[in-house]
Every structure is written in C-alpha cells, then in structure tokens.
Motif scaffolding. Structure first.
Motif, short mmCIF file in Angstrom:
data_model
loop_
_atom_site.label_atom_id
_atom_site.label_comp_id
_atom_site.label_asym_id
_atom_site.label_seq_id
_atom_site.Cartn_x
_atom_site.Cartn_y
_atom_site.Cartn_z
N HIS A 59 64.55 18.82 -56.73
CA HIS A 59 64.95 19.51 -55.49
C HIS A 59 66.30 18.99 -55.00
O HIS A 59 67.16 19.77 -54.60
CB HIS A 59 63.87 19.32 -54.42
CG HIS A 59 64.26 19.87 -53.09
ND1 HIS A 59 64.32 21.22 -52.86
CD2 HIS A 59 64.65 19.26 -51.95
CE1 HIS A 59 64.72 21.42 -51.62
NE2 HIS A 59 64.92 20.24 -51.05
N THR A 117 69.52 21.40 -54.84
CA THR A 117 70.08 21.63 -53.50
C THR A 117 71.54 21.21 -53.48
O THR A 117 72.39 21.91 -52.91
CB THR A 117 69.27 20.86 -52.44
OG1 THR A 117 67.93 21.31 -52.49
CG2 THR A 117 69.82 21.08 -51.06
N ASP A 166 63.34 29.73 -46.27
CA ASP A 166 62.49 28.54 -46.26
C ASP A 166 61.18 28.89 -46.97
O ASP A 166 60.37 29.65 -46.46
CB ASP A 166 62.21 28.10 -44.82
CG ASP A 166 61.27 26.90 -44.75
OD1 ASP A 166 61.02 26.26 -45.80
OD2 ASP A 166 60.78 26.62 -43.65
N SER A 221 59.08 26.50 -48.08
CA SER A 221 58.29 25.27 -48.10
C SER A 221 56.81 25.52 -47.85
O SER A 221 55.97 24.72 -48.27
CB SER A 221 58.84 24.27 -47.09
OG SER A 221 58.78 24.79 -45.79
N HIS A 222 56.47 26.61 -47.19
CA HIS A 222 55.06 26.91 -46.92
C HIS A 222 54.38 27.63 -48.10
O HIS A 222 53.17 27.81 -48.09
CB HIS A 222 54.93 27.74 -45.64
CG HIS A 222 55.57 29.09 -45.76
ND1 HIS A 222 56.94 29.28 -45.65
CD2 HIS A 222 55.05 30.31 -46.00
CE1 HIS A 222 57.22 30.55 -45.81
NE2 HIS A 222 56.09 31.21 -46.02
N GLU A 223 55.18 28.03 -49.09
CA GLU A 223 54.62 28.72 -50.26
C GLU A 223 54.15 27.69 -51.28
O GLU A 223 54.77 26.65 -51.46
CB GLU A 223 55.67 29.62 -50.91
CG GLU A 223 56.17 30.74 -50.03
CD GLU A 223 55.14 31.83 -49.79
OE1 GLU A 223 54.13 31.90 -50.53
OE2 GLU A 223 55.34 32.61 -48.86
N LYS A 224 53.08 28.02 -51.97
CA LYS A 224 52.63 27.12 -53.03
C LYS A 224 53.56 27.30 -54.23
O LYS A 224 54.04 28.41 -54.51
CB LYS A 224 51.18 27.40 -53.41
CG LYS A 224 50.94 28.72 -54.08
CD LYS A 224 49.49 28.88 -54.47
CE LYS A 224 49.35 30.19 -55.23
NZ LYS A 224 48.08 30.40 -55.81
#
Length: 81
Positions: free
Chosen positions: A3, A7, A36, A38-41
């Motif tokens: 990451h 990034t 964003d 980040s909430h996804e698996k």
C-alpha cells in the motif's frame, strides 16, 4: 508495505501531472478521483469468477454514483473545449 509503495507512486504521478497542467495553464482539465475503498473487503487479483467481477462492478457503480457530480462537470468542461 505494498500500500505504501503504490500510494507513493500514485501521489508522485499525480504531482507531476498537476505540474504539467499548471505549466500549460490548464489546471482545470485534470481531475483525479481517489475513492476510499477501505471499507471494502479485499478482492484477490487472480480471481476472475463471475462473483468477483460482479463485486467489482458493484463497487465501480457505487463510486461512479458518489462522484457523479464531479464527473459530469468534468465531462461538460471537456466537451465545451
């Protein structure tokens, strides 16, 4: 670690493109959308099953809806020039 590396590369390219568009006096012709997720698996990149493709489509449609206004304005700008 991946990451951080990805990034860093993306932010470097974004900075360079901003500089190029500023230099040609057309900064409004560049749009970067960084959703964003980040909430996804996490989805495995080597799984092209129908289930995973459907999940990617769902995520893409959600993001397109979320940024719909920005995308519409950008498209209008590009079509006008």
């Amino acid at each position: 670690m991946i990451h951080i590396m990805m990034t860093g590369v993306a932010e470097t390219v974004n900075y360079q493109i901003i500089q190029i568009y500023d230099a040609i006096e057309r900064p409004h012709q560049y749009l970067r959308i960084t959703p964003d997720l980040s909430h996804e698996k996490p989805l495995p990149i080597d799984d092209a099953s129908e289930e995973k493709i459907s999940e990617l489509l769902r995520i893409g449609n959600e993001q397109a809806s979320k940024y719909n206004e920005k995308l519409d304005k950008f498209i209008d700008l590009l079509l006008a020039e």
